[in-house]
Motif scaffolding. Structure first.
Motif, PDB file in Angstrom:
ATOM      1  N   ASN A 349       0.624  -1.176  -0.030  1.00 31.26           N
ATOM      2  CA  ASN A 349      -0.081   0.069   0.002  1.00 31.26           C
ATOM      3  C   ASN A 349       0.865   1.300   0.071  1.00 31.26           C
ATOM      4  N   ASP A 350       2.018   1.097  -0.472  1.00 27.70           N
ATOM      5  CA  ASP A 350       2.740   2.202  -0.622  1.00 27.70           C
ATOM      6  C   ASP A 350       3.256   3.028   0.794  1.00 27.70           C
ATOM      7  N   GLY A 351       3.565   2.019   1.504  1.00 30.27           N
ATOM      8  CA  GLY A 351       3.862   2.557   2.984  1.00 30.27           C
ATOM      9  C   GLY A 351       5.002   1.867   3.581  1.00 30.27           C
ATOM     10  N   LYS A 352       5.105   2.300   4.939  1.00 27.47           N
ATOM     11  CA  LYS A 352       6.268   1.657   5.664  1.00 27.47           C
ATOM     12  C   LYS A 352       6.071   1.385   6.860  1.00 27.47           C
ATOM     13  N   LEU A 353       6.906   0.513   7.421  1.00 25.90           N
ATOM     14  CA  LEU A 353       6.577   0.108   9.127  1.00 25.90           C
ATOM     15  C   LEU A 353       7.979   0.154   9.498  1.00 25.90           C
ATOM     16  N   SER A 354       7.750   0.712  10.621  1.00 25.66           N
ATOM     17  CA  SER A 354       9.097   1.048  11.667  1.00 25.66           C
ATOM     18  C   SER A 354       8.678   0.960  12.829  1.00 25.66           C
ATOM     19  N   VAL A 355       9.792   0.403  14.046  1.00 29.86           N
ATOM     20  CA  VAL A 355       9.468   0.290  15.225  1.00 29.86           C
ATOM     21  C   VAL A 355      10.588   0.789  16.230  1.00 29.86           C
ATOM     22  N   SER A 356      10.137   1.740  17.258  1.00 27.16           N
ATOM     23  CA  SER A 356      11.173   1.940  18.150  1.00 27.16           C
ATOM     24  C   SER A 356      10.757   1.439  19.603  1.00 27.16           C
ATOM     25  N   GLY A 360      11.401  -2.601  28.878  1.00 32.43           N
ATOM     26  CA  GLY A 360      10.727  -1.991  30.137  1.00 32.43           C
ATOM     27  C   GLY A 360      10.049  -0.543  29.797  1.00 32.43           C
ATOM     28  N   GLN A 361      10.322  -0.219  28.613  1.00 27.36           N
ATOM     29  CA  GLN A 361       9.712   1.330  28.270  1.00 27.36           C
ATOM     30  C   GLN A 361       8.626   1.155  27.226  1.00 27.36           C
ATOM     31  N   GLY A 362       8.259   0.081  26.916  1.00 26.46           N
ATOM     32  CA  GLY A 362       7.131  -0.151  25.892  1.00 26.46           C
ATOM     33  C   GLY A 362       7.831  -0.027  24.359  1.00 26.46           C
ATOM     34  N   SER A 363       6.665   0.123  23.517  1.00 23.50           N
ATOM     35  CA  SER A 363       7.205   0.032  22.135  1.00 23.50           C
ATOM     36  C   SER A 363       6.212   0.927  21.324  1.00 23.50           C
ATOM     37  N   VAL A 364       6.472   1.613  20.236  1.00 20.51           N
ATOM     38  CA  VAL A 364       5.968   2.370  19.420  1.00 20.51           C
ATOM     39  C   VAL A 364       5.962   1.624  17.779  1.00 20.51           C
ATOM     40  N   PHE A 365       4.866   1.216  17.232  1.00 21.18           N
ATOM     41  CA  PHE A 365       5.057   0.924  15.811  1.00 21.18           C
ATOM     42  C   PHE A 365       4.605   2.052  15.074  1.00 21.18           C
ATOM     43  N   THR A 366       5.323   2.362  14.082  1.00 20.92           N
ATOM     44  CA  THR A 366       4.576   3.653  13.122  1.00 20.92           C
ATOM     45  C   THR A 366       4.566   3.199  11.912  1.00 20.92           C
ATOM     46  N   VAL A 367       3.292   3.255  11.331  1.00 21.36           N
ATOM     47  CA  VAL A 367       2.883   3.060  10.007  1.00 21.36           C
ATOM     48  C   VAL A 367       2.659   4.116   9.264  1.00 21.36           C
ATOM     49  N   SER A 368       3.392   4.521   7.995  1.00 25.09           N
ATOM     50  CA  SER A 368       3.576   5.410   7.106  1.00 25.09           C
ATOM     51  C   SER A 368       2.528   5.124   6.074  1.00 25.09           C
ATOM     52  N   LEU A 369       1.625   5.961   5.757  1.00 22.58           N
ATOM     53  CA  LEU A 369       0.752   5.493   4.629  1.00 22.58           C
ATOM     54  C   LEU A 369       0.351   6.901   3.954  1.00 22.58           C
ATOM     55  N   PRO A 370       0.041   6.739   2.536  1.00 23.45           N
ATOM     56  CA  PRO A 370      -0.530   8.014   1.941  1.00 23.45           C
ATOM     57  C   PRO A 370      -1.837   8.644   2.509  1.00 23.45           C
ATOM     58  N   ALA A 371      -1.896  10.003   2.467  1.00 21.80           N
ATOM     59  CA  ALA A 371      -3.062  10.487   2.863  1.00 21.80           C
ATOM     60  C   ALA A 371      -4.159  10.614   1.881  1.00 21.80           C
ATOM     61  N   GLU A 372      -5.452  10.981   2.331  1.00 23.24           N
ATOM     62  CA  GLU A 372      -6.625  11.193   1.339  1.00 23.24           C
ATOM     63  C   GLU A 372      -5.827  11.727   0.153  1.00 23.24           C
TER      64      GLU A 372
END
Length: 380
Positions: A349-356, A360-372
């Motif tokens: 879907n022309d996107g990217k997936l990354s994680v930081s 002990g401090q949790g996780s953040v998954f970031t999905v980048s996708l085209p806007a409207e």
């Protein structure tokens, strides 16, 4: 005596030119000032230059000034110093066509042994290099498919078989000793069977989805969709899982946030990421989904207050040939397959997936996708 020598030299150069003209590849003679003294007919045809257009000119007229000065000229100097040079050149030729060439430069010696110029030949290896690149890509794809196959067999042979055997075992305990077990024991066994059934169901869903994707049976149909609706739908499916662990699901996405993507695929992605977050978040934790707008794209952040991921695990998180999954905070099992599906679907879907993440401090998954995307209407 000078005239015969000059005549002999001219005759000798004439023979050299005749020899170069028999070569099917572009060939030329370049003097010490980097200027063309002679080009053969194959040179004229390949570089789309008449002899009159090129004699007295330098390679800058063929390869462009910047490429000639930075790539070609230093190699000509090495050749004029007595060293044959074989190099690969990539760039646009005078006709504007991109080519990959093998350039050969040979020092030309006078009878006195002094170098008075360079004989140059070139070979078009564009198609050869494209074929080599395609072969490398196919090899990489084949390796990935083999890793996928191994992963599937591993999941079917271990991760699927294990929970099913446990379900059968606990069911057998209840069936054969129903009168012997207390209601508390039976309730405990039922709870284990239920949890294992959820694991098997989730796993089968991912297996079927991934199998369809690998066989190219899933078509991508992007459209403008309200992200908040997708998240609400996923929350409703996973709400019971979160309630059992007293985990708060927080949807901080504005109702008017629109993404351009395939609804079914992105629903699968969001559901998998939330499910993973629930598995690896302790009781009483929080999972929050929020968004940012950035250069025509929507960044979807699924953050949790969970146990986090080590640096080593992060480096292998999306690799199908690795098995670095851990048990959840209450023994929930995972295979890593869900994350691989997420990455595959997002990229489709022309996107990217990354994680930081940090332990002990949790996780953040970031999905980048085209806007409207807005439709353009022609003015009548």
């Amino acid at each position: 005596m000078k005239a015969p020598n000059k005549k002999r030299k001219n005759r000798y150069f004439h023979y050299q030119k005749e020899i170069l003209n028999t070569i099917s590849e572009p060939a030329s003679f370049i003097n010490r000032n980097y200027r063309y003294v002679f080009v053969n007919s194959a040179f004229n045809t390949f570089y789309n230059k008449e002899t009159s257009e090129i004699i007295g000119k330098t390679g800058a007229d063929i390869f462009g000034k910047d490429d000639f000065e930075s790539k070609i000229k230093p190699q000509l100097n090495n050749c004029l110093a007595g060293e044959p040079v074989f190099m690969q050149y990539e760039g646009e030729l005078p006709g504007g066509e991109f080519k990959i060439l093998k350039l050969n430069f040979y020092p030309h010696l006078k009878s006195t042994g002094k170098i008075d110029g360079i004989i140059s030949t070139s070979t078009d290896i564009t198609e050869q290099k494209r074929a080599e690149n395609a072969l490398r890509e196919n090899e990489a794809r084949l390796k990935e498919l083999n890793a996928t196959k191994d992963k599937l067999f591993s999941i079917i042979g271990h991760d699927l078989k294990g929970p099913l055997n446990n379900i059968l075992g606990f069911s057998e305990l209840i069936e054969e000793g129903y009168d012997k077990h207390s209601p508390e024991d039976i309730r405990h066994y039922n709870k284990l069977i239920y949890r294992l059934s959820l694991t098997v169901s989730d796993l089968l869903e991912n297996l079927l989805t991934w199998s369809r994707a690998q066989r190219q049976k899933i078509s991508v149909t992007p459209q403008n969709i309200a992200l908040s609706y997708i998240i609400a739908k996923c929350f409703s499916v996973l709400e019971q899982n979160a309630i059992k662990k007293q985990i708060r699901l927080k949807n901080s996405v504005h109702p008017e946030t629109i993404i351009f993507a395939d609804e079914e695929m992105i629903t699968t992605v969001i559901r998998n990421l939330i499910s993973n977050a629930i598995k690896f978040t302790n009781r009483g934790g929080t999972i929050t989904i929020s968004t940012k707008n950035e250069n025509g794209r929507v960044l979807i952040e699924i953050s949790d207050t969970g146990i986090g991921i080590s640096k080593e695990q992060l480096s292998h998180l999306f690799e199908p040939d690795e098995n670095h999954t851990n048990l959840g905070t209450e023994g929930e099992k995972g295979t890593g397959l869900g994350l691989i599906i997420c990455k595959d679907f997002i990229e489709k879907n022309d996107g990217k997936l990354s994680v930081s993440s940090k332990p002990g401090q949790g996780s953040v998954f970031t999905v980048s996708l085209p806007a409207e995307k807005h439709e353009t209407h022609k003015v009548q």
